[in-house]
Design a protein around this motif. Structure first.
Motif: not given
Length: 543
Positions: A163, A166, A498
Motif C-alpha cells: 500500500t 502503490n 489496501v
C-alpha cells in the motif's frame, strides 16, 4: 486545473502587515497555494513533480516530504506545513502528502467562519475536539492482526508495504519489493530495531527486476592502490578486522621543521616512521584477520603488504557500512592496534567481490547474528533510482511501525469517510457553533478520497456520492468502503488488501490538526531585526 498547465507558486518573504482577521486570511491563502501544488501527488495515480535548483540538479518525486523540503519556502506560516511533513516522514515514513493536504483543507474550511467573525480560539477548541473523537474512533475500529500466525503476520506486513508503494514509481514491482522490505525489517533486532541497519545501494543500469536483497552487508569497491588486484577476492569463513586507523605513510605537514646536527640522524627519522607502520601491520596479521576494513585510507605500502600475505583490504569504507558490520559481527571498531588480538576480529560465512552492472561490490553474508541487510537497487536514470530509494524508505518505515503497532485500517479514503460520517453523527448530538465547526472538520476529511479520485482521472462527484451513500445508509456493512482505483468505482478496500497501519492515521490526524490550529492562532507576524541591525541601532543610540 489541467495537469499540463504549469503551476507557479509565489511565496513572498514576509506576510500581510495587517492584524486579526486580515492576517489570518492572508496566512490561509499562502498555505492553500502550497497545498494546491502538492495535492496532485496524492494517491496511487498521483502525478510526480520535477524540481530543479540553481545548480541544475533535478529531482523527480511524488513524496510529500521531499517536495516540501526542496521547495524554497520563505513564508513563515507555510513553514508550519513543511514542519509537519518532516515530522510525519520521521515518525511514520508514509502519509506525508496526506497530512499537508488535510491541514490545508481544515484551514480552507475555516475561511468562511473567519470571515463571519468567529473567534479563532473557538475554531481551535472545536477542531481539537473533533481530532480527539477521530482518534478514539480509529482505536475502536482498527483491526488487530493475529501475530501468533506467522504466515498471516507476514502477509499483513507485505500488504502494508504494498500500500505504501502503490503511489510510487516502483508500484509495478511492489510484490517483489514488499518481500524484500519485510525480510529486511524482520531481520532487525526486535528489541532495538534500527532502520539505519538496512542499507540501500543504487547501481545504475539494468532493470528493476534485477534488484535483490543481501542478507548481510554489501558496499561498492573502495579506492585502491597498486597490489589490490593481487589480493584474493573470495573467502570462506574469513576473519574480519574492523579498524578506524590510517595505514599509510604520512607526508610532513606544511612548514614542518626538524633540526639535526648530523645528516645521518635523518635516516633514523625515516626508519622510525617505517617501523611504526610495519609494527601496526604485523599486529593486524598476527590477529589472524583475512579481511581488513578501515574507515580511513589504506596506502600502497599496506595494500602490497596484505597482498603478499593473501589478505583482502579496503580503506575509506563508509561509516554506515562499518557500523552495520560491527553490529552483526558483534565486534567493536578498533582505533588502535595496541593490544589487538584475535578476540577483536569478527567472522562471517562468505565474502566475495561481485560485478553488479558496471560496479564491483564487496558482499559479506552468513553472519551468526543477523541484524542487518542491504538492498541492491537497479534501474535507469539517476533520478529514478533516487525516487526508488525514497519509496523503499517509506515502505520500510511503514512496516517498522506496523510491527510495533499491529493494528491496521483500510486505505483508499475508507477510514477518512468513516471518520467523516462518525463526526457528522456526533455533531447532531451537540448544540451551538461547535456543531457547525465539527461538521466542517468532517467535511475536510473528505478531501482525501476526493483527491485520490481526481488524481486517478475519475469523476470525483460520482465517487463521493457513492461513498457517502454507502457509509451513511449502511455504516456497519460499508465501514471500509473506499475508492476502487482498479475499476473506477468504490469497493471494500479492506478486502482489497489496501491496508495501512492505524498509527499512521493517528499521527496524520494529530499533526494536521496541530498545524492548522497553529496557523489559526497567529494574528500578526512581527519581523525580528537581525543581529547586525540590533548592533546598528545600539551604536546609533550611543551617539
Amino acid at each position: 486545473m489541467s495537469y499540463f498547465t504549469p503551476t507557479i507558486v509565489l511565496l513572498k518573504e514576509g506576510t500581510d502587515s495587517s492584524q486579526g482577521k486580515g492576517h489570518l486570511l492572508s496566512n490561509i491563502d499562502a498555505c492553500t497555494e502550497i497545498v494546491n501544488t502538492l495535492k496532485s501527488t496524492l494517491g496511487p495515480r498521483g502525478m510526480d513533480k520535477l524540481i530543479t535548483n540553481d545548480r541544475g540538479k533535478s529531482t523527480v518525486t511524488n513524496d510529500g516530504a521531499t517536495v516540501m523540503r526542496l521547495l524554497d519556502v520563505v513564508h513563515p506560516a507555510v513553514q508550519t506545513l513543511v514542519d509537519i511533513a518532516m515530522s510525519q516522514d520521521s515518525e511514520v515514513g508514509d502519509g506525508t502528502t496526506s497530512v499537508v493536504v488535510l491541514a490545508g483543507e481544515i484551514l480552507e474550511q475555516s475561511r468562511s467562519f473567519i470571515k463571519e467573525n468567529v473567534h479563532p480560539q473557538t475554531l481551535i477548541k472545536a477542531f481539537r475536539k473533533a481530532c480527539f473523537k477521530c482518534r478514539e474512533r480509529i482505536k475502536e475500529i482498527a483491526i488487530e492482526s493475529n501475530v501468533k500466525d506467522e504466515k498471516q503476520w507476514n502477509s499483513m506486513l507485505k500488504k502494508c508495504a504494498s500500500t505504501a508503494m502503490n503511489s510510487k514509481l516502483i508500484a509495478g514491482h511492489k510484490d517483489a519489493f514488499s518481500d524484500m522490505v519485510v525480510q529486511a525489517v524482520r531481520s532487525l533486532d526486535p528489541e532495538f530495531p534500527e532502520i539505519d541497519l538496512i542499507g540501500i545501494k543504487k547501481v545504475g543500469g539494468g532493470a528493476m527486476e534485477e534488484s535483490f536483497l543481501v542478507n548481510g552487508v554489501a558496499f561498492k569497491k573502495t579506492f585502491s592502490y597498486a597490489g589490490f588486484e593481487q589480493q584474493p577476492k573470495k573467502f570462506t569463513t574469513p576473519k574480519i578486522a574492523l579498524l578506524n586507523i590510517e595505514l599509510e605513510l604520512k607526508n610532513e605537514k606544511e612548514n614542518a621543521e626538524i633540526r639535526i646536527k648530523d645528516p645521518k640522524e635523518y635516516q633514523k627519522i625515516v626508519e622510525a616512521e617505517w617501523e611504526l607502520i610495519y609494527e601496526k601491520l604485523e599486529k593486524i596479521v598476527d590477529s589472524g584477520a583475512n579481511i581488513v576494513l578501515s574507515r580511513l585510507p589504506i596506502g600502497d605500502l599496506a595494500t602490497q603488504y596484505f597482498a603478499d600475505r593473501d589478505i583482502f583490504c579496503a580503506g575509506r569504507v563508509e561509516e554506515g557500512d562499518m557500523k552495520r558490520l560491527s553490529v552483526i559481527t558483534g565486534k567493536q571498531i578498533q582505533s588502535t592496534t595496541n593490544g589487538f588480538t584475535s578476540e577483536m576480529v569478527g567472522e562471517c560465512e562468505l565474502m566475495e567481490e561481485k560485478q553488479i552492472g558496471s560496479e564491483r561490490y564487496n558482499i559479506f553474508t552468513g553472519f551468526e547474528k543477523q541484524g542487518s541487510t542491504t538492498i541492491i537497487l537497479r534501474g535507469g536514470a539517476e533520478q529514478f533510482l533516487a525516487e526508488s530509494e525514497r519509496s523503499l524508505h517509506d515502505a520500510i518505515m511503514v512496516v517498522h511501525r506496523a510491527m510495533m503497532n499491529s493494528k491496521v485500517v483500510a486505505g483508499g479514503g475508507a477510514i477518512e469517510m468513516e471518520l467523516s460520517r462518525y463526526l457528522h453523527e456526533y455533531a447532531k448530538t451537540i448544540y451551538g457553533k461547535e456543531q457547525m465547526l465539527i461538521s466542517a472538520f468532517a467535511k475536510a476529511l473528505e478531501i482525501i478520497p476526493r483527491q485520490i479520485s481526481q488524481n486517478a482521472g475519475f469523476d470525483s462527484v460520482d465517487i463521493m456520492n457513492k461513498l457517502r451513500k454507502g457509509h451513511f445508509e449502511k455504516p456497519k456493512e460499508n465501514i471500509w468502503m473506499g475508492v476502487d482505483i482498479e475499476n473506477e468505482g468504490v469497493c471494500d478496500t479492506m478486502k482489497s488488501f489496501v491496508w495501512e497501519p492505524s498509527l499512521m492515521k493517528l499521527n496524520m490526524l494529530s499533526a494536521s490538526t496541530d498545524a492548522a490550529c497553529l496557523v489559526l492562532s497567529v494574528d500578526e507576524t512581527v519581523k525580528s531585526p537581525s543581529l547586525q541591525d540590533n548592533n546598528k541601532i545600539s551604536m546609533e543610540g550611543r551617539k
